[in-house]
Motif scaffolding. Structure first.
Motif, PDB file in Angstrom:
ATOM      1  N   VAL A   1      22.523 -14.933  25.804  1.00 58.31           N
ATOM      2  CA  VAL A   1      21.155 -15.157  26.272  1.00 58.31           C
ATOM      3  C   VAL A   1      20.179 -14.654  25.213  1.00 58.31           C
ATOM      4  O   VAL A   1      20.279 -13.509  24.761  1.00 58.31           O
ATOM      5  N   LEU A   2      19.249 -15.523  24.818  1.00 58.53           N
ATOM      6  CA  LEU A   2      18.191 -15.139  23.887  1.00 58.53           C
ATOM      7  C   LEU A   2      16.877 -15.024  24.642  1.00 58.53           C
ATOM      8  O   LEU A   2      16.465 -15.956  25.341  1.00 58.53           O
ATOM      9  N   VAL A   3      16.215 -13.880  24.496  1.00 62.90           N
ATOM     10  CA  VAL A   3      14.900 -13.655  25.103  1.00 62.90           C
ATOM     11  C   VAL A   3      13.883 -13.518  23.986  1.00 62.90           C
ATOM     12  O   VAL A   3      13.954 -12.581  23.192  1.00 62.90           O
TER      13      VAL A   3
ATOM     14  N   ALA B   1      10.063  -7.647  23.767  1.00 58.50           N
ATOM     15  CA  ALA B   1       9.449  -6.331  23.941  1.00 58.50           C
ATOM     16  C   ALA B   1       8.182  -6.405  24.767  1.00 58.50           C
ATOM     17  O   ALA B   1       7.508  -5.391  24.958  1.00 58.50           O
ATOM     18  N   GLY B   2       7.859  -7.581  25.301  1.00 58.79           N
ATOM     19  CA  GLY B   2       6.672  -7.731  26.131  1.00 58.79           C
ATOM     20  C   GLY B   2       6.948  -7.410  27.586  1.00 58.79           C
ATOM     21  O   GLY B   2       8.072  -7.043  27.964  1.00 58.79           O
ATOM     22  N   GLY B   3       5.925  -7.567  28.419  1.00 56.30           N
ATOM     23  CA  GLY B   3       6.072  -7.238  29.832  1.00 56.30           C
ATOM     24  C   GLY B   3       7.136  -8.066  30.522  1.00 56.30           C
ATOM     25  O   GLY B   3       8.054  -7.521  31.150  1.00 56.30           O
ATOM     26  N   VAL B   4       7.042  -9.398  30.440  1.00 55.06           N
ATOM     27  CA  VAL B   4       8.042 -10.270  31.056  1.00 55.06           C
ATOM     28  C   VAL B   4       9.351 -10.202  30.291  1.00 55.06           C
ATOM     29  O   VAL B   4      10.435 -10.115  30.881  1.00 55.06           O
ATOM     30  N   GLY B   5       9.279 -10.235  28.965  1.00 54.75           N
ATOM     31  CA  GLY B   5      10.493 -10.256  28.154  1.00 54.75           C
ATOM     32  C   GLY B   5      11.385  -9.053  28.373  1.00 54.75           C
ATOM     33  O   GLY B   5      12.614  -9.195  28.489  1.00 54.75           O
ATOM     34  N   SER B   6      10.794  -7.868  28.455  1.00 52.65           N
ATOM     35  CA  SER B   6      11.612  -6.663  28.639  1.00 52.65           C
ATOM     36  C   SER B   6      12.306  -6.672  30.000  1.00 52.65           C
ATOM     37  O   SER B   6      13.416  -6.135  30.144  1.00 52.65           O
ATOM     38  N   LEU B   7      11.687  -7.292  31.005  1.00 51.43           N
ATOM     39  CA  LEU B   7      12.322  -7.406  32.320  1.00 51.43           C
ATOM     40  C   LEU B   7      13.427  -8.453  32.299  1.00 51.43           C
ATOM     41  O   LEU B   7      14.478  -8.259  32.917  1.00 51.43           O
ATOM     42  N   LEU B   8      13.217  -9.568  31.580  1.00 52.51           N
ATOM     43  CA  LEU B   8      14.271 -10.571  31.447  1.00 52.51           C
ATOM     44  C   LEU B   8      15.499  -9.991  30.755  1.00 52.51           C
ATOM     45  O   LEU B   8      16.636 -10.306  31.122  1.00 52.51           O
ATOM     46  N   VAL B   9      15.269  -9.141  29.754  1.00 53.44           N
ATOM     47  CA  VAL B   9      16.396  -8.472  29.088  1.00 53.44           C
ATOM     48  C   VAL B   9      17.191  -7.659  30.101  1.00 53.44           C
ATOM     49  O   VAL B   9      18.428  -7.741  30.161  1.00 53.44           O
ATOM     50  N   GLN B  10      16.509  -6.879  30.916  1.00 53.53           N
ATOM     51  CA  GLN B  10      17.200  -6.041  31.910  1.00 53.53           C
ATOM     52  C   GLN B  10      17.973  -6.885  32.919  1.00 53.53           C
ATOM     53  O   GLN B  10      19.119  -6.568  33.268  1.00 53.53           O
ATOM     54  N   LEU B  11      17.365  -7.957  33.394  1.00 52.27           N
ATOM     55  CA  LEU B  11      18.021  -8.799  34.396  1.00 52.27           C
ATOM     56  C   LEU B  11      19.259  -9.484  33.820  1.00 52.27           C
ATOM     57  O   LEU B  11      20.295  -9.577  34.493  1.00 52.27           O
ATOM     58  N   ALA B  12      19.165  -9.965  32.579  1.00 50.88           N
ATOM     59  CA  ALA B  12      20.309 -10.633  31.968  1.00 50.88           C
ATOM     60  C   ALA B  12      21.439  -9.642  31.683  1.00 50.88           C
ATOM     61  O   ALA B  12      22.622  -9.959  31.866  1.00 50.88           O
ATOM     62  N   LEU B  13      21.095  -8.444  31.243  1.00 49.50           N
ATOM     63  CA  LEU B  13      22.116  -7.423  31.028  1.00 49.50           C
ATOM     64  C   LEU B  13      22.794  -7.058  32.337  1.00 49.50           C
ATOM     65  O   LEU B  13      24.024  -6.908  32.395  1.00 49.50           O
ATOM     66  N   ASP B  14      22.008  -6.943  33.405  1.00 51.81           N
ATOM     67  CA  ASP B  14      22.574  -6.610  34.710  1.00 51.81           C
ATOM     68  C   ASP B  14      23.521  -7.700  35.198  1.00 51.81           C
ATOM     69  O   ASP B  14      24.464  -7.415  35.953  1.00 51.81           O
ATOM     70  N   ALA B  15      23.278  -8.942  34.753  1.00 48.09           N
ATOM     71  CA  ALA B  15      24.160 -10.054  35.128  1.00 48.09           C
ATOM     72  C   ALA B  15      25.435 -10.094  34.295  1.00 48.09           C
ATOM     73  O   ALA B  15      26.298 -10.943  34.545  1.00 48.09           O
ATOM     74  N   GLY B  16      25.546  -9.222  33.303  1.00 50.66           N
ATOM     75  CA  GLY B  16      26.751  -9.180  32.483  1.00 50.66           C
ATOM     76  C   GLY B  16      26.710 -10.052  31.254  1.00 50.66           C
ATOM     77  O   GLY B  16      27.744 -10.269  30.604  1.00 50.66           O
TER      78      GLY B  16
ATOM     79  N   ILE C   1      20.358 -11.103  23.416  1.00 45.89           N
ATOM     80  CA  ILE C   1      19.687 -10.943  22.128  1.00 45.89           C
ATOM     81  C   ILE C   1      18.191 -10.978  22.388  1.00 45.89           C
ATOM     82  O   ILE C   1      17.670 -11.943  22.968  1.00 45.89           O
ATOM     83  N   GLY C   2      17.495  -9.940  21.993  1.00 52.44           N
ATOM     84  CA  GLY C   2      16.048  -9.893  22.154  1.00 52.44           C
ATOM     85  C   GLY C   2      15.370 -10.158  20.828  1.00 52.44           C
ATOM     86  O   GLY C   2      15.693  -9.527  19.819  1.00 52.44           O
ATOM     87  N   ALA C   3      14.446 -11.101  20.811  1.00 51.98           N
ATOM     88  CA  ALA C   3      13.741 -11.463  19.585  1.00 51.98           C
ATOM     89  C   ALA C   3      12.297 -10.971  19.650  1.00 51.98           C
ATOM     90  O   ALA C   3      11.619 -11.134  20.667  1.00 51.98           O
ATOM     91  N   ALA C   4      11.853 -10.361  18.568  1.00 55.91           N
ATOM     92  CA  ALA C   4      10.485  -9.851  18.469  1.00 55.91           C
ATOM     93  C   ALA C   4      10.195  -9.614  16.994  1.00 55.91           C
ATOM     94  O   ALA C   4      10.998 -10.005  16.128  1.00 55.91           O
TER      95      ALA C   4
END
Length: 307
Positions: free
Chosen positions: A144-146, A150-165, A169-172
């Motif tokens: 998963v690429l976000v 490091a933004g408000g929505v992006g940082s939450l998407l990172v957490q949700l995708a990690l929680d899903a296993g 990859i976070g891009a900034a």
């Protein structure tokens, strides 16, 4: 009451602290004594005359998401609501002020144990991230690429995708933002570097909140689901054949579920499963500085106004 007035279309300096009449709640509305107001990128675009949202024209008080305490209810309202901590959506205006009126249906109680600033940071970004996550539904082991991770929505998407296993990859851009992404537990890549997508092939999910050349580069290495949810860096990406695309009609559907999704985001925060990243908080009088910081890409996570 004190409020920040948007006096004219233009640079951040057109935002000025001043006085405004205290709003009065009508039927099915509540008056909120605002403790914290959120700032969105769209609000900076509205101020500058570049936002897709029609209807907001100066002079006006901007601000959509607020957190605070119910101070009064409208005629026929439930008096037991007075004194409750809530977050609310205001339909785009009225948030940069000491008092704000919201429809009861657009308010969400803040669970015990969740600070009001955290709840305010989640009222818009949390519901958006949850809605996008449910569109793409990352699965264990997927890549998963976000973008703008490091933004408000992006940082939450990172957490949700990690929680899903998923492998995330976070891009900034910039070491401060890349360090935040790594602290969240994801891989980090600078999307301003030449050839930044070369290590990635056949990505399963991409959350594209940037558009422009960055969105097109990410699309070229996507083999699964491509979710367009913003265009902060250029024209919206136009996915073609070969990917499952989600776009702005899906965002409208998320918006129609706003109270439900916001309630779930706050519940996840109360349970310790979702943590908003509040990168910077400005006093109400410095709303112009907050807008300038967002536009110059100096911010991480969510930007708030302390009222």
């Amino acid at each position: 009451m004190r409020a920040v007035w948007w006096r004219a279309v233009g640079p951040p300096s057109v935002l000025e602290l001043g006085e405004a009449d205290e709003p009065v709640p009508g039927p099915d509305e509540v008056l909120i004594r605002v403790e914290v107001a959120g700032i969105t990128f769209i609000e900076t675009q509205t101020r500058a005359g570049r936002a897709p949202k029609a209807g907001a024209v100066p002079p006006a008080v901007l601000g959509n998401g607020v957190g605070g305490t119910v101070a009064a209810v409208g005629p026929g309202g439930d008096p037991s609501l007075v004194g409750r901590r809530v977050v609310a959506s205001l339909n785009g205006t009225g948030g940069y002020a000491e008092l704000a009126v919201a429809a009861v249906r657009d308010t969400v109680p803040i669970p015990d144990g969740v600070p009001t600033p955290d709840a305010t940071a989640l009222v818009a970004d949390g519901r958006t991230a949850l809605g996008l996550h449910e569109l793409a539904r990352p699965r264990p082991g997927e890549a998963v690429l976000v973008e703008a991770a490091a933004g408000g929505v992006g940082s939450l998407l990172v957490q949700l995708a990690l929680d899903a296993g998923a492998r995330v990859i976070g891009a900034a851009s910039g070491e401060r933002k890349l360090a935040l992404i790594r602290d969240l537990g994801a891989e980090a890549v600078d999307y301003t570097a030449p050839g930044w997508t070369e290590p990635f092939k056949d990505l399963d999910v991409v959350y594209d909140g940037v558009g422009g050349t960055i969105g097109r580069a990410a699309l070229a290495v996507t083999a699964g689901r491509f979710v367009v949810h913003g265009a902060a860096g250029g024209p919206p990406t136009q996915p073609g054949d070969g990917v499952t695309a989600f776009g702005f009609p899906d965002l409208l559907a998320i918006g129609r579920r706003a109270p439900e999704l916001a309630t779930r985001a706050l519940r996840a925060a109360a349970e310790g499963r979702l943590r908003p990243v509040i990168g910077q908080t400005f006093p109400l009088a410095r709303a112009a500085d907050a807008h300038a910081a967002i536009e110059s890409r100096q911010t991480i996570g969510k930007t708030l106004l302390a009222v």
